[in-house]
Design an enzyme around this catalytic site. Structure first.
Site, PDB file in Angstrom:
ATOM      1  CB  CYS A   1      -1.578 -13.542  -0.644  1.00 11.30           C
ATOM      2  SG  CYS A   1      -0.627 -12.724  -1.944  1.00 11.30           S
TER       3      CYS A   1
ATOM      4  CG  HIS B   1      -4.268  -8.326  -0.766  1.00 11.04           C
ATOM      5  ND1 HIS B   1      -4.085  -9.266   0.234  1.00 11.04           N
ATOM      6  CD2 HIS B   1      -3.643  -8.830  -1.858  1.00 11.04           C
ATOM      7  CE1 HIS B   1      -3.363 -10.275  -0.245  1.00 11.04           C
ATOM      8  NE2 HIS B   1      -3.093 -10.040  -1.518  1.00 11.04           N
TER       9      HIS B   1
HETATM   10  O1  GNR Z   1      -7.693 -14.410  -3.953  1.00  9.89           O
HETATM   11  C1  GNR Z   1      -7.446 -13.644  -3.015  1.00  9.89           C
HETATM   12  N1  GNR Z   1      -8.263 -13.616  -1.944  1.00  9.89           N
HETATM   13  C2  GNR Z   1      -8.198 -12.648  -0.945  1.00  9.89           C
HETATM   14  C3  GNR Z   1      -8.925 -12.869   0.212  1.00  9.89           C
HETATM   15  C4  GNR Z   1      -8.931 -11.930   1.220  1.00  9.89           C
HETATM   16  C5  GNR Z   1      -8.216 -10.764   1.066  1.00  9.89           C
HETATM   17  C6  GNR Z   1      -7.462 -10.539  -0.074  1.00  9.89           C
HETATM   18  C7  GNR Z   1      -7.465 -11.470  -1.077  1.00  9.89           C
HETATM   19  S1  GNR Z   1      -6.555 -11.173  -2.538  1.00  9.89           S
HETATM   20  C8  GNR Z   1      -6.229 -12.799  -3.060  1.00  9.89           C
HETATM   21  C9  GNR Z   1      -5.562 -12.786  -4.432  1.00  9.89           C
HETATM   22  C10 GNR Z   1      -4.201 -12.125  -4.324  1.00  9.89           C
HETATM   23  O2  GNR Z   1      -3.248 -12.637  -3.809  1.00  9.89           O
HETATM   24  N2  GNR Z   1      -4.116 -10.911  -4.753  1.00  9.89           N
HETATM   25  O3  GNR Z   1      -2.957 -10.245  -4.640  1.00  9.89           O
HETATM   26 NI    NI Z   2      -1.961 -11.093  -2.917  1.00 12.18          NI
END
Ligand code: GNR
Ligand code: NI
Length: 167
Positions: free
Chosen positions: A91, A133
């Site tokens: 994240c 997410h």
């Molecule tokens: O860039 C991101 N990669 C990711 C990898 C696995 C599962 C979820 C993500 S989302 C994240 C970008 C982010 O924080 N979105 O809220």
């Molecule tokens: Ni995120």
């Protein structure tokens, strides 16, 4: 276009529950464009408005290798389909940490587009995981909430220290 500042865990503002967008207007279109630019430059595969301290229900996602498949979802609603899978998530608001989270591998999403029209699509695998997410962010939820208290507190303390040292 503009690059927006991304809030980092444990910033309490990430816990705000975002409000539905009442009207898709130019301010929302500008926000979505700025969020895409911010996501691409991070780089990330998704971004929720909550992460840039805008507490409205807008998310952007692009899971393509070439960063040429942008999706904007306004007031998204998801229906969980398929089966549960474990996937290591990261994240942009929890930089440097990857941990396995259980998600559904298939979902259906209904949302408004940047013209304010409702559409529905089905998403699988990483696209589905990323949308789940991002929708969590809109409810003030982070992937670290699915981890043990011990793991979450370790990550919190390391990030607090990094933030102190960064001034
Ligand atoms: O860039 C991101 N990669 C990711 C990898 C696995 C599962 C979820 C993500 S989302 C994240 C970008 C982010 O924080 N979105 O809220
Ligand atoms: Ni995120």
């Amino acid at each position: 276009m503009a690059i927006l500042e991304i809030l980092e865990f444990p910033d309490p503002r990430l816990r705000t529950k975002a409000k539905p967008v009442a009207e898709v207007d130019d301010s929302i279109r500008t926000l979505a464009g700025d969020m895409l630019e911010t996501m691409y430059q991070a780089p990330g595969i998704g971004l929720a408005a909550s992460q840039v301290n805008v507490h409205q229900r807008v998310i952007v996602v692009d899971v393509s290798e070439e960063q040429d498949d942008p999706h904007v979802f306004i007031n998204p609603e998801i229906e969980l389909l398929g089966e549960e899978i474990l996937y290591p998530e990261g994240c942009l608001s929890v930089p440097g940490y990857y941990e396995e989270v259980t998600r559904h591998n298939h979902i259906r999403v209904s949302a408004l587009n940047t013209e304010g029209e409702r559409f529905t699509l089905e998403a699988k695998d990483l696209f589905a995981i990323c949308i789940q997410h991002e929708c969590d962010h809109l409810d003030g939820k982070l992937f670290v909430d699915y981890l043990s208290t011990l793991k979450r507190n370790r990550i919190r303390k390391k990030l607090e220290k990094a933030h102190r040292e960064a001034g």
